[in-house]
Design an enzyme around this catalytic site. Structure first.
Site, PDB file in Angstrom:
ATOM      1  N   THR A 173     -63.437  48.597  40.107  1.00 59.56           N
ATOM      2  CA  THR A 173     -62.825  47.265  40.309  1.00 59.56           C
ATOM      3  C   THR A 173     -61.412  46.395  39.747  1.00 59.56           C
ATOM      4  O   THR A 173     -60.561  47.470  39.124  1.00 59.56           O
ATOM      5  CB  THR A 173     -64.124  46.570  38.985  1.00 59.56           C
ATOM      6  OG1 THR A 173     -63.870  45.126  39.023  1.00 59.56           O
ATOM      7  CG2 THR A 173     -63.634  47.396  37.510  1.00 59.56           C
ATOM      8  N   TYR A 202     -66.446  46.111  30.514  1.00 61.00           N
ATOM      9  CA  TYR A 202     -66.318  46.681  31.892  1.00 61.00           C
ATOM     10  C   TYR A 202     -65.546  46.793  32.854  1.00 61.00           C
ATOM     11  O   TYR A 202     -65.488  48.604  33.192  1.00 61.00           O
ATOM     12  CB  TYR A 202     -66.725  45.107  32.726  1.00 61.00           C
ATOM     13  CG  TYR A 202     -67.126  45.138  34.252  1.00 61.00           C
ATOM     14  CD1 TYR A 202     -67.974  45.630  34.770  1.00 61.00           C
ATOM     15  CD2 TYR A 202     -66.272  44.730  34.916  1.00 61.00           C
ATOM     16  CE1 TYR A 202     -68.551  46.518  36.052  1.00 61.00           C
ATOM     17  CE2 TYR A 202     -66.223  44.578  36.690  1.00 61.00           C
ATOM     18  CZ  TYR A 202     -67.888  45.365  37.171  1.00 61.00           C
ATOM     19  OH  TYR A 202     -67.591  45.468  38.220  1.00 61.00           O
TER      20      TYR A 202
END
Ligand code: UDP
Length: 327
Positions: A117, A141
């Site tokens: 990501t 995350y």
């Protein structure tokens, strides 16, 4: 080629399964615990319903099948949930990924594609952000994904494993034939939330923060259509299967839209003038994230086919409307 797709019943994974299936020459095995994925999102392949924490099932599967490559999508993806519940994210996104990497090394599977990501960058100093920028995630995350990248790097240095980590920017849109799309009921992503507001399933769209240091005060993101993202995976797979070295690539279009611009575009595409409410910032959001895409273009020959916000929103809108009719 026999390919294992973890999280293949999920949003991006199911589009990957579609693309692999359409190529016609792959034996596809999907490994998914169906926590957010759906069986009927699988247009191709065989499903193994299991969790990546289940090392015994993983081992038995790797023993029974001789995979040529693994594409690992299965993960939790909600940034602010990761801030509230970091253990959930480190356990599933990191620890379970490590189980999968271990199974690969134990069973001599040497090609691994990882869904990373743009969240690994945190708040980048330079925009667009390139792969060699500092990696300072600002939420669990992003941190959990970066830990997997680090594990892959170290394991690749001590074994035959080679990997491509694809750092996704904001993935949106759906299959143009509306067979598959984002199904997560509690969706938090901007385009999905806006479309569900246009459908009347939500009262209003909340804009999280209008005081960012950006031209209109709202956050800017680089939105990439899911089918373009999947094409980047197919290129990465060919790259690894050709014996090339491990590499990290950004996946985006190299330009962005603000939250306000996206909300306006959704109103235009749907024809619904839904209510928009300006609220406080959401925790864990960087002001702007735009990909420097030169590496993937130069090294993998990646050419986007759907770099058009209207197309992204239209395909997602068709899908959302179909989903409502189904439910
Ligand atoms: N956003 C928003 N309202 C929403 C959902 C998202 O204002 O209901 C904003 C969010 O704060 C961020 C941008 O839209 O600035 C993109 O968020 P999203 O959750 O879609 O993706 P992320 O960039 O967090 O992965």
């Amino acid at each position: 080629m026999k390919i294992l797709v973890t999280g293949g019943a999920g949003y991006i994974g199911s589009h990957m399964v579609k693309a692999l299936g359409e190529k016609g020459n792959h034996d596809i095995v999907v490994y998914d615990n169906l926590s957010t994925g759906n069986k009927d999102s699988l247009l191709y392949g065989r499903l193994v319903t299991a969790d990546l924490s289940d090392m015994q099932t993983l081992d038995a599967l790797f023993r029974a099948e001789k995979f040529d490559a693994v594409v690992h999508f299965a993960a939790h993806i909600v940034v602010d949930e990761s801030v509230r519940n970091p253990i959930k994210y480190y356990r599933n996104n990191f620890s379970n990924a490590l189980n999968l990497i271990e199974a690969c090394t134990r069973h001599h599977v040497t090609e691994f594609i990882f869904s990373s990501t743009a969240g690994v960058y945190g708040i980048p100093e330079k925009m667009p952000v390139a792969e060699d920028a500092f990696l300072r995630p600002i939420n669990p995350y992003g941190a959990s994904k970066l830990m997997v990248e680090q594990a892959l790097r170290d394991v690749s240095l001590s074994s035959d494993l080679r990997y491509v980590a694809l750092r996704y920017f904001n993935v949106a849109g759906a299959d143009p034939l509306s067979r598959i799309g984002q199904r997560y009921k509690e969706a938090t992503h901007l385009i999905t939330v806006s479309l569900r507001t246009a459908l009347g399933l939500r009262e209003q769209l909340n804009i999280f923060g209008t005081d960012y240091d950006t031209p209109d005060g709202t956050c800017i993101r680089d939105y990439i259509h899911v089918d373009d993202l999947v094409n980047a995976h197919l290129l990465a797979l060919d790259y690894l299967l050709a014996g090339n070295r491990s590499r990290v690539f950004n996946c985006g279009y190299g330009h962005g839209y603000s939250v306000r611009e996206v909300a306006e575009k959704v109103k235009q595409v749907t024809g619904v003038d839904f209510k928009v409410n300006e609220t406080a910032r959401r925790i864990g959001d960087p002001p702007s994230l735009i990909a420097d895409c030169s590496r993937i273009r130069d090294e993998l020959g990646f050419q986007p086919a759907y770099d058009d916000l209207e197309y992204i929103i239209k395909t997602a809108w068709q899908w959302e409307k179909k989903l409502r009719r189904k439910e």
